[in-house]
Design a protein around this motif. Structure first.
Motif, mmCIF file in Angstrom:
data_model
loop_
_atom_site.group_PDB
_atom_site.id
_atom_site.type_symbol
_atom_site.label_atom_id
_atom_site.label_comp_id
_atom_site.label_asym_id
_atom_site.label_seq_id
_atom_site.Cartn_x
_atom_site.Cartn_y
_atom_site.Cartn_z
ATOM 1 N N GLN A 142 0.917 -1.028 0.188
ATOM 2 C CA GLN A 142 -0.006 -0.014 0.284
ATOM 3 C C GLN A 142 0.903 1.289 -0.058
ATOM 4 O O GLN A 142 0.648 2.254 -0.675
ATOM 5 N N GLU B 270 0.799 4.305 -2.571
ATOM 6 C CA GLU B 270 0.331 5.537 -2.699
ATOM 7 C C GLU B 270 1.463 6.463 -2.893
ATOM 8 O O GLU B 270 1.584 7.524 -3.289
ATOM 9 N N ARG C 86 1.361 9.665 -5.436
ATOM 10 C CA ARG C 86 1.607 11.058 -4.967
ATOM 11 C C ARG C 86 2.596 11.426 -6.243
ATOM 12 O O ARG C 86 2.551 12.901 -6.603
ATOM 13 N N HIS D 293 -2.748 11.482 -5.488
ATOM 14 C CA HIS D 293 -3.214 11.077 -4.155
ATOM 15 C C HIS D 293 -4.139 11.988 -3.337
ATOM 16 O O HIS D 293 -5.020 11.447 -2.540
ATOM 17 N N ASP D 294 -4.066 13.077 -3.383
ATOM 18 C CA ASP D 294 -5.095 14.179 -2.984
ATOM 19 C C ASP D 294 -6.291 14.148 -3.303
ATOM 20 O O ASP D 294 -7.178 14.053 -2.451
ATOM 21 N N ILE E 225 -7.653 11.207 -4.334
ATOM 22 C CA ILE E 225 -7.964 10.020 -3.830
ATOM 23 C C ILE E 225 -8.521 9.886 -2.254
ATOM 24 O O ILE E 225 -9.285 9.673 -1.992
ATOM 25 N N MET E 226 -7.692 10.864 -1.535
ATOM 26 C CA MET E 226 -7.922 10.776 -0.314
ATOM 27 C C MET E 226 -9.111 12.101 0.030
ATOM 28 O O MET E 226 -9.765 11.736 1.089
ATOM 29 N N SER E 227 -9.361 12.693 -0.961
ATOM 30 C CA SER E 227 -10.703 13.690 -0.835
ATOM 31 C C SER E 227 -11.932 12.782 -1.033
ATOM 32 O O SER E 227 -12.868 13.291 -0.695
ATOM 33 N N THR E 228 -11.938 11.634 -1.632
ATOM 34 C CA THR E 228 -13.135 10.688 -1.756
ATOM 35 C C THR E 228 -13.408 9.969 -0.462
ATOM 36 O O THR E 228 -12.528 9.738 0.150
ATOM 37 N N GLY F 26 -11.781 6.795 -0.129
ATOM 38 C CA GLY F 26 -10.114 6.708 -0.511
ATOM 39 C C GLY F 26 -9.686 5.984 -1.576
ATOM 40 O O GLY F 26 -10.387 5.730 -2.560
ATOM 41 N N TYR F 27 -8.475 5.080 -1.299
ATOM 42 C CA TYR F 27 -8.048 4.076 -2.224
ATOM 43 C C TYR F 27 -8.851 3.054 -2.502
ATOM 44 O O TYR F 27 -8.776 2.051 -3.644
ATOM 45 N N THR G 12 -11.846 3.351 -3.381
ATOM 46 C CA THR G 12 -13.074 3.794 -4.321
ATOM 47 C C THR G 12 -13.161 3.190 -5.651
ATOM 48 O O THR G 12 -12.201 2.751 -6.205
#
Length: 612
Positions: A468, A472, A476, A481-482, A484-487, A490-491, A493
């Motif tokens: 993982q 990530e 990046r 990455h940003d 993905i983390m806003s969903t 996340g990963y 999704t």
């Protein structure tokens, strides 16, 4: 294609009829691997049929024992009870042996289906890009589905129905011939012969309707799948009704074929029942005469009737069984046809793996045509030195993306001197394994298609087994990455069918992350930033340049601003290299590249002024 069992399998020519025996011979080696289980299943099958034939014999004894006699004594209380218990035990034994037979051979059935399905799946991945560009996904998946199901049907109907019925027929004829006169045997054989001839003739005649049904079903399925895969296009042009009409037309043709098939099936079933009824009447008439003449007992009459009913019950389904076996062989043949499709780009026998030491790529006088009437590349020669970036630009149809396809060995250039060659570190890629060539190359394609799975899965696809943290880190580097983390997930999704839940830029950044995670010595960027906005494009370009350090890089580009730092730029037109040099050299030459640069610079300036 090299056959599974050592031979070379030649695919049938279009329109060539393949007999059922040919398909069966192709199928039997798979079953032969499970021969010991087949032998054990056969023993249980014989046991089941012996128990099944023993039931009418015990029933006869029971009836005879209950026939009134003047000397009845205590035996009336003992013997019938023993016969009744034995009768029940035989009934249970029939079921027990049958279930043991199916249990023993179930693993073989599933094993054969698994092996053929997996082999077909692997072979489809081995076929060339040309095959997959021409295929009809809906119809092909339907053929694979039917072929897999046909394995179970073929084994079930042959091992569990045809062979047991033949065993039971032999036992019944032996019993009738030894206990009674030969007339019973001849009546049974005559009825059976008429039944089989009638069933086979009618089934052969109606097979074409079933075949037509399958073809229409595949076409309807293909239309439905194609329409659903292109859901957005249907919506863009407001063509839902048009698609529904196309699908309904296919369904209507399928309905008419199904009605013809059903009417002929009714004719088959009616004729079979008449033949069975005639045979039963003849047997009972002869048995009744034997009872009245004193040659046979009431128990004999009951036994003959029970034997005939037990024998004719499986025969009653002979038409269905024969039809299903024929259909299973047809479906299996269609699946074998996929297996026998020759690989357009095979590995050479004993080909070694590619050994990448420096990563130098060399195109030496390469000419290529997808079809003889459509030449794409003409005498293309260039070298990408280790650690360098070479960019290819030109109008659409110039042959830029074909270079990447040839490098990946989706197609092979001709082995003749006119075809040229492509080498990596001096090794002709036609002489090494395709897997090793593709392992050494990473690509960011223009049209990114993702699996209907999570974002993490799609990034990790670049290197199966990546942690993982590594996934990530690649995300990046690709500047995703940003996002993905806003969903919410996340990963984890889900990206949807073909990645349609993501925007074009998001999909392209996932593709970039996937290529960075693979970390191969050779990279191909095929319009890698075409779906990104200007701000993200500049950021990604910096990351791509960092990722390309020390690697051999081929860039196929439309935006010239993205390749100004390339060590060499090739300008292609109509499959030929018309200019080559650095960005500065090509501008100074004032040729095709300079004109393209001027045009794109004017477009960028106009876009900037429009935004202001």
């Amino acid at each position: 294609m090299r056959g599974m069992h050592g031979g070379t399998a030649a695919a049938p020519r279009p329109g060539e009829q393949v007999s059922d025996w040919q398909t069966l011979r192709r199928f039997l080696p798979y079953v032969w691997e499970w021969r010991w289980r087949a032998a054990a299943a056969l023993l249980f099958m014989v046991g089941a049929k012996l128990a099944n034939v023993g039931v009418p014999v015990l029933l006869k004894s029971l009836v005879d024992r209950l026939t009134p006699r003047p000397d009845l004594g205590t035996a009336l209380l003992v013997v019938p009870i023993g016969l009744i218990v034995a009768y029940g035990a035989l009934r249970v034994s029939t079921t027990l042996f049958t279930e043991l037979r199916e249990l023993i051979f179930a693993r073989a059935t599933e094993g054969v289906a698994r092996k053929i399905s997996l082999q077909t799946f692997r072979h489809l991945h081995d076929l060339s890009l040309r095959f997959h560009l021409e295929r009809q996904t809906g119809g092909m998946t339907r053929d694979i589905e039917r072929g897999t199901r046909a394995v179970g049907s073929l084994i079930s109907y042959s091992l569990y129905t045809i062979i047991p019925t033949l065993i039971e027929l032999g036992l019944v004829l032996t019993l009738l011939g030894t206990r009674f006169d030969q007339g019973f045997v001849w009546i049974t054989l005559a009825a059976l012969a008429v039944y089989i001839v009638y069933t086979v003739s009618i089934t052969q005649w109606r097979t074409r309707w079933r075949r037509e049904m399958n073809e229409l079903d595949s076409k309807a399925h293909t239309k439905a799948i194609d329409s659903l895969l292109n859901y957005e296009t249907v919506k863009y042009f407001n063509n839902e009704d048009f698609e529904a009409r196309r699908y309904d037309e296919s369904l209507e043709r399928l309905r008419r074929a199904a009605l013809r098939s059903q009417s002929t099936l009714s004719l088959l079933n009616t004729g079979q029942q008449l033949i069975i009824a005639a045979g039963l009447v003849a047997m009972l008439w002869r048995a009744t005469q034997g009872v009245t003449a004193g040659r046979m007992t009431l128990g004999d009459l009951v036994m003959v009737n029970a034997l005939m009913i037990q024998l004719y019950i499986p025969l009653n389904f002979l038409g269905v069984i024969y039809r299903e076996i024929k259909q299973s062989l047809t479906d299996l043949h269609r699946m074998f046809t996929l297996l026998e499709r020759e690989r357009e780009v095979p590995d050479a026998p004993g080909a070694p793996a590619l050994q990448v030491t420096r990563g130098e790529v060399h195109f030496d006088h390469v000419s290529f045509a997808y079809t003889p009437r459509r030449p794409i590349l003409h005498d293309v020669s260039f070298t990408i030195p280790p650690g360098r970036m070479v960019a290819v630009v030109g109008p659409s149809g110039a042959g830029k993306s074909t270079l990447a396809r040839l490098l990946f060995r989706f197609y092979d250039v001709s082995n003749s001197s006119e075809g040229g060659s492509i080498t990596i570190d001096g090794q002709d890629i036609r002489t090494v394994t395709q897997a090793s060539v593709r392992q050494a190359i990473g690509i960011v394609p223009q049209d990114t298609v993702l699996f209907n799975d999570t974002i993490a899965y799609n990034i990790a696809y670049g290197r199966v087994g990546a942690t993982q943290q590594e996934v990530e880190a690649a995300a990046r580097a690709a500047r995703i990455h940003d996002f993905i983390m806003s969903t919410p997930e996340g990963y984890a999704t889900m990206v949807g069918e073909r990645g349609l839940k993501l925007s074009g830029g998001e999909k392209q950044r996932v593709a970039i992350a996937r290529a960075l995670l693979k970390n191969p010595p050779i990279l191909v960027f095929d319009e890698a930033t075409s779906a990104l906005d200007s701000a993200n494009e500049r950021a990604i370009q910096a990351e791509l340049r960092a990722a390309a350090v020390g690697k051999t890089v081929l860039v196929v580009a439309h935006r010239l601003s993205t390749i100004v730092e390339a060590h060499e730029i090739l300008v292609m037109d109509a499959g030929r290299i018309v200019e080559r040099g650095t960005h500065g050299e090509l501008l100074a030459a004032g040729g095709a590249y300079a004109r393209m640069w001027a045009l794109q610079s004017a477009e960028r300036e106009a876009a900037t002024q429009g935004a202001l």
